[in-house]
Design a protein around this motif. Structure first.
Motif, PDB file in Angstrom:
ATOM      1  N   GLU A 197       0.849  -1.192   0.000  1.00  0.00           N
ATOM      2  CA  GLU A 197       0.000   0.000   0.000  1.00  0.00           C
ATOM      3  C   GLU A 197       0.882   1.238   0.000  1.00  0.00           C
ATOM      4  O   GLU A 197       2.097   1.164   0.218  1.00  0.00           O
ATOM      5  N   ASN A 198       0.272   2.384  -0.211  1.00  0.00           N
ATOM      6  CA  ASN A 198       1.024   3.640  -0.216  1.00  0.00           C
ATOM      7  C   ASN A 198       1.581   3.934   1.180  1.00  0.00           C
ATOM      8  O   ASN A 198       1.019   3.524   2.192  1.00  0.00           O
TER       9      ASN A 198
ATOM     10  N   LEU B 213      13.813   1.762 -13.553  1.00  0.00           N
ATOM     11  CA  LEU B 213      13.026   1.915 -12.341  1.00  0.00           C
ATOM     12  C   LEU B 213      11.631   2.415 -12.709  1.00  0.00           C
ATOM     13  O   LEU B 213      11.479   3.532 -13.205  1.00  0.00           O
ATOM     14  N   LEU B 214      10.628   1.564 -12.494  1.00  0.00           N
ATOM     15  CA  LEU B 214       9.239   1.923 -12.807  1.00  0.00           C
ATOM     16  C   LEU B 214       8.504   2.153 -11.490  1.00  0.00           C
ATOM     17  O   LEU B 214       8.030   1.213 -10.857  1.00  0.00           O
ATOM     18  N   ASP B 215       8.447   3.398 -11.070  1.00  0.00           N
ATOM     19  CA  ASP B 215       7.877   3.724  -9.775  1.00  0.00           C
ATOM     20  C   ASP B 215       6.396   4.072  -9.892  1.00  0.00           C
ATOM     21  O   ASP B 215       6.049   5.197 -10.248  1.00  0.00           O
TER      22      ASP B 215
ATOM     23  N   THR C  38       7.380  -0.728  -8.635  1.00  0.00           N
ATOM     24  CA  THR C  38       6.576  -0.597  -7.420  1.00  0.00           C
ATOM     25  C   THR C  38       5.115  -0.531  -7.833  1.00  0.00           C
ATOM     26  O   THR C  38       4.767   0.107  -8.828  1.00  0.00           O
ATOM     27  N   THR C  39       4.269  -1.201  -7.059  1.00  0.00           N
ATOM     28  CA  THR C  39       2.844  -1.222  -7.382  1.00  0.00           C
ATOM     29  C   THR C  39       2.053  -1.610  -6.130  1.00  0.00           C
ATOM     30  O   THR C  39       2.599  -2.256  -5.221  1.00  0.00           O
ATOM     31  N   THR C  40       0.809  -1.218  -6.067  1.00  0.00           N
ATOM     32  CA  THR C  40      -0.046  -1.617  -4.941  1.00  0.00           C
ATOM     33  C   THR C  40      -0.581  -3.031  -5.142  1.00  0.00           C
ATOM     34  O   THR C  40      -0.957  -3.701  -4.191  1.00  0.00           O
TER      35      THR C  40
ATOM     36  N   LEU D  75       9.216 -11.224  -6.229  1.00  0.00           N
ATOM     37  CA  LEU D  75       8.284 -10.334  -5.540  1.00  0.00           C
ATOM     38  C   LEU D  75       8.772  -9.999  -4.129  1.00  0.00           C
ATOM     39  O   LEU D  75       9.264 -10.868  -3.403  1.00  0.00           O
ATOM     40  N   PHE D  76       8.622  -8.745  -3.757  1.00  0.00           N
ATOM     41  CA  PHE D  76       8.943  -8.269  -2.413  1.00  0.00           C
ATOM     42  C   PHE D  76       7.691  -7.579  -1.860  1.00  0.00           C
ATOM     43  O   PHE D  76       7.211  -6.606  -2.445  1.00  0.00           O
ATOM     44  N   HIS D  77       7.173  -8.080  -0.747  1.00  0.00           N
ATOM     45  CA  HIS D  77       5.977  -7.491  -0.141  1.00  0.00           C
ATOM     46  C   HIS D  77       6.409  -6.512   0.949  1.00  0.00           C
ATOM     47  O   HIS D  77       7.157  -6.887   1.862  1.00  0.00           O
ATOM     48  N   VAL D  78       5.936  -5.284   0.847  1.00  0.00           N
ATOM     49  CA  VAL D  78       6.368  -4.211   1.741  1.00  0.00           C
ATOM     50  C   VAL D  78       5.209  -3.788   2.648  1.00  0.00           C
ATOM     51  O   VAL D  78       4.121  -3.459   2.157  1.00  0.00           O
ATOM     52  N   LYS D  79       5.457  -3.823   3.959  1.00  0.00           N
ATOM     53  CA  LYS D  79       4.453  -3.374   4.912  1.00  0.00           C
ATOM     54  C   LYS D  79       5.130  -2.710   6.096  1.00  0.00           C
ATOM     55  O   LYS D  79       5.911  -3.343   6.808  1.00  0.00           O
ATOM     56  N   GLN D  80       4.854  -1.409   6.261  1.00  0.00           N
ATOM     57  CA  GLN D  80       5.402  -0.603   7.355  1.00  0.00           C
ATOM     58  C   GLN D  80       6.913  -0.769   7.515  1.00  0.00           C
ATOM     59  O   GLN D  80       7.432  -0.964   8.619  1.00  0.00           O
TER      60      GLN D  80
END
Length: 370
Positions: free
Chosen positions: A31-32, A314-316, A343-345, A360-365
């Motif tokens: 998420e953003n 880099l595709l942001d 990067t994508t939601t 894939l890398f999952h990003v959270k906080q």
């Protein structure tokens, strides 16, 4: 060229982070405001020694930390190369193969990147400042001399502006130092403008066929560099210098009224024409986006031609901004050729085998899970 490993210390919201990457596609999902763009930005900063998001380097350092550091291991055609950028309140220092560089202009160019972010879709219809930044960042990657010349020009411009500001409102100016700065300014400006003309010629050669391919042969793209002084690419160094000197003389009264330098490369612009129509003024949103996409894909080819290395893409958060056709064209072009970071939601809705094969890398906080 690809980046094999990235290490962050006190960078933005990351106290410590180490990641290994695929040489093909790497996708950060989250998420953003979770930290995925911070990773993307750090790769850009490692390459360019500056951010595409802020001009204030202190913002890159983690809250209440004294410094931030980005380390990377870059795989080039002749082998592996460690590079490092330290950011502190005193400034930035770059290391190549563990050796500190005396100038950042010597550091930049070891790792080439092409950034495509939502703001790049505005390079066509946005401000001239955006387009000048686009030119300067791309030439700087393939020509360290240009970066040095640009820094020299900006220093002289600042000194010249200081005298103009101090004498603002006067009808005449009798200052020997101002004449010296003006002479130096002309010489530095001519170097910048000549290099920009050369770069735009190369970019045009790559962007025109790429744009024709995306538009299925229906559109012809022409890019023109427009110096505010009216200089042309066919003029010699001497002719350019004489022309610029005359334009500065003509602008002297207005410069004293406003207290700034009004003629030079810091006020130049680019124009984009599709089928002879100015895209900025008359182009549809689709044409403007196709033009921006063509520029980015042309950048990749141009850097590859000039450095003999394929740059990192880099595709942001930009795939969601492109329709299915342009999205597919972009992914087809880079497939298997260019190390790419996305990067994508969500990857839902991106139906392409390139994404399906991605790491894939999952990003959270601020936490990243593979």
């Amino acid at each position: 060229m690809n980046i094999e490993q990235l290490k962050l210390i006190n960078y933005r919201n990351y106290e410590s982070l180490m990641l290994d990457f695929s040489p093909k596609i790497n996708v950060f999902i989250g998420e953003n405001a979770q930290g995925k763009t911070n990773v993307m930005e750090s790769i850009y900063v490692l390459a360019m020694a500056k951010s595409h998001r802020t001009s204030n380097d202190k913002e890159l350092i983690r809250w209440q930390a004294d410094y931030g550091k980005i380390e990377g291991v870059v795989q080039k055609r002749y082998g592996s190369l460690p590079i490092e950028l330290m950011i502190s309140k005193k400034g930035k220092k770059g290391k190549i193969n563990h050796l500190e560089q005396t100038r950042l202009s010597d550091y930049i160019g070891q790792m080439n990147v092409v950034m495509f972010a939502p703001e790049d879709l505005h390079v066509v219809k946005g401000s001239p400042q955006l387009r000048r930044r686009f030119i300067d960042m791309e030439i700087g990657q393939i020509s360290p001399v240009y970066l040095h010349d640009l820094l020299t020009f900006q220093k002289i411009l600042k000194q010249r502006n200081h005298i103009l500001k101090s004498n603002q409102g006067r009808h005449a100016l009798n200052d020997v130092m101002f004449d010296v700065y003006t002479e130096q300014y002309i010489q530095a400006a001519v170097q910048i403008i000549r290099k920009r003309f050369q770069f735009m010629e190369l970019l045009q050669a790559w962007a025109e066929p790429i744009h024709a391919g995306i538009s299925r042969g229906l559109e012809k793209l022409v890019i023109k560099y427009r110096p505010i002084s009216g200089l042309t690419a066919d003029q010699s160094v001497e002719q350019m210098a004489a022309h610029l000197e005359q334009k500065l003389l003509e602008a002297r009264k207005r410069e004293l009224e406003r207290g700034v330098t009004l003629v030079g490369p810091h006020r130049d612009d680019l124009q984009f024409f599709v089928n002879d129509y100015d895209v900025q003024t008359y182009g549809s949103q689709g044409q403007q986006r196709t033009t921006a996409l063509s520029l980015k894909l042309a950048e990749i080819e141009l850097i590859k031609q000039e450095t003999k290395e394929t740059p990192i893409l880099l595709l942001d958060d930009v795939l969601s901004e492109l329709d299915d056709y342009r999205q597919s064209h972009l992914l087809n072009t880079i497939q298997g050729e260019v190390q790419t970071f996305v990067t994508t939601t969500s990857v839902e809705g991106i139906h392409h085998e390139t994404i399906e094969q991605a790491r894939l890398f999952h990003v959270k906080q601020g936490d990243i899970v593979k």
